[in-house]
Design an enzyme around this catalytic site. Structure first.
Site, PDB file in Angstrom:
ATOM      1  N   VAL A  43       0.759  -1.230   0.121  1.00  0.00           N
ATOM      2  CA  VAL A  43      -0.026  -0.106  -0.139  1.00  0.00           C
ATOM      3  C   VAL A  43       0.632   1.362  -0.072  1.00  0.00           C
ATOM      4  CG1 VAL A  43      -1.662   1.397   1.244  1.00  0.00           C
ATOM      5  CG2 VAL A  43      -2.101  -1.147   0.987  1.00  0.00           C
ATOM      6  N   CYS A  44       1.808   1.383   1.002  1.00  0.00           N
ATOM      7  CA  CYS A  44       2.168   2.738   1.224  1.00  0.00           C
ATOM      8  C   CYS A  44       3.000   3.242   0.139  1.00  0.00           C
ATOM      9  CB  CYS A  44       2.949   2.891   2.555  1.00  0.00           C
ATOM     10  SG  CYS A  44       2.081   2.628   3.714  1.00  0.00           S
ATOM     11  N   SER A  45       3.581   2.189  -0.828  1.00  0.00           N
ATOM     12  CA  SER A  45       4.309   2.883  -1.898  1.00  0.00           C
ATOM     13  C   SER A  45       3.677   2.473  -3.124  1.00  0.00           C
ATOM     14  CB  SER A  45       5.894   2.285  -1.727  1.00  0.00           C
ATOM     15  OG  SER A  45       5.541   0.567  -1.875  1.00  0.00           O
ATOM     16  N   ASP A  46       2.350   2.311  -3.084  1.00  0.00           N
ATOM     17  CA  ASP A  46       1.876   1.966  -4.289  1.00  0.00           C
ATOM     18  C   ASP A  46       1.615   3.007  -5.204  1.00  0.00           C
ATOM     19  OD1 ASP A  46       0.031  -0.386  -5.722  1.00  0.00           O
ATOM     20  OD2 ASP A  46      -1.402   1.332  -5.395  1.00  0.00           O
TER      21      ASP A  46
END
Lengths: 153, 175
Positions: A43-46
């Site tokens: 998620v966070c680097s998506d």
């Protein structure tokens, strides 16, 4: 990748389980085409999650974002709902990778699309392209620069 | 892709440490992002070790759709800044990352000694939302692709940010 100045090839893909989107329907708007390998990356680097936060900025530049991967329309639907994405994800699923191949961004070994970006102008001509190393989220600064140049011409 | 800060660190930024420090670490962070939560004590530890050699700067980069509490938390920290307590709020939020509801944010505001009536008014201000949005846009311009987005002396740092790695990176620039 297809070169700058090329007319972007037409295609039609499912954008939801019961709707299709033709590229030519977007004439009159700048278009950001984001090919990516697969739904469900962390998620966070998506990349798609990031672009989702930028829709306001893209809209300011009269630009429509579309995501394209070889995932099925059902995977896209679940991914879209899970990440609350507010732009279409197109299923380049059958025949697999047909559109990615058309745009020279298909990875034959992985059987996935490469991580590649195209920016088209409102007449459907390719004005910017970028191929990212597959594991690296390219961010969006390149897209914004390209859109700004378009609007100044 | 871009690899340097746009705009460079300036007087609008939240800066902790000496302006003459040899090394500047900047974070684009999201208060609800678990990786930023992991980075928080690491950055604290690094600050403690490098003392006056390091200046730390924080800019907002909330991914509001995946982290529904992140934007309000960012606004709350900006509101605390109006009472001179940005870092106190920044810290208390990262120390209680799993509870970021409006009630929780008010409780933290009280805990750090903010004047609550004023805080309550300030968080409604459009200028604070705009500030958070403009931080986000500057992050995108600077090539941030996820959080924490770290920059050392204005250049994007893509390497590992465990305490040892980060210390080594920062120390190498002290010399």
């Amino acid at each position: 990748m297809l070169s700058i100045g090329t007319k972007a090839p037409e295609f039609e893909l499912n954008s939801t389980p019961d709707q299709k989107l033709k590229l030519s329907e977007l004439l009159g708007k700048n278009v950001i085409m984001a090919f990516y390998p697969a739904d469900w990356s962390p998620v966070c680097s998506d990349q798609m999650a990031l672009y989702n936060e930028m829709l306001k900025l893209f809209t300011k530049h009269n630009a429509q974002l579309i995501g394209i991967s070889v995932d099925s329309k059902w995977s896209h639907l679940a991914f879209n709902q899970s990440r609350k994405l507010h732009f279409p994800l197109l299923a380049d699923f059958e025949p697999k990778g047909k559109v990615a191949k058309l745009y020279n961004v298909y990875d034959e070994v992985e059987g996935e699309s490469m991580r590649a970006l195209y920016v088209l102008d409102d007449k459907g001509v390719i004005r910017w392209n970028y191929l990212s190393p597959v594991g690296i989220n390219p961010g969006a600064d390149g897209i914004l620069d390209a859109l700004e140049k378009l609007n100044h011409q | 892709m871009s690899s340097h800060l746009i705009p460079a660190v300036n007087s609008n930024d939240h800066i902790m440490g000496d302006h003459k420090a040899a090394v500047e670490l900047l974070e684009y962070g999201d208060y609800q992002c678990p990786y930023c939560g992991q980075a928080y004590p690491i950055i604290k530890a690094v600050q403690k070790k490098l003392k006056a050699g390091l200046r730390f700067v924080f800019r907002n980069f909330p991914l509001s759709e995946v982290h529904p509490y992140a934007f309000n938390a960012a606004v709350a920290a900006e509101a605390a800044a109006l009472q001179g307590k940005f870092w106190e709020m920044h810290d208390v939020i990262y120390e209680h990352q799993s509870r970021l509801t409006p009630e929780a944010l008010f409780a933290y505001a009280k805990k750090i000694g903010l004047e609550l009536d004023r805080f309550s008014e300030d968080i409604q201000k459009e200028s604070l939302s705009e500030r958070v949005e403009s931080d986000f846009e500057s992050g995108v311009r600077s090539g941030v692709n996820g959080t924490p987005g770290l920059f050392i002396n204005g250049l994007k740092y893509n390497g590992p940010w465990g305490e040892e790695d980060l210390l080594e990176q920062l120390r190498s620039r002290l010399k």
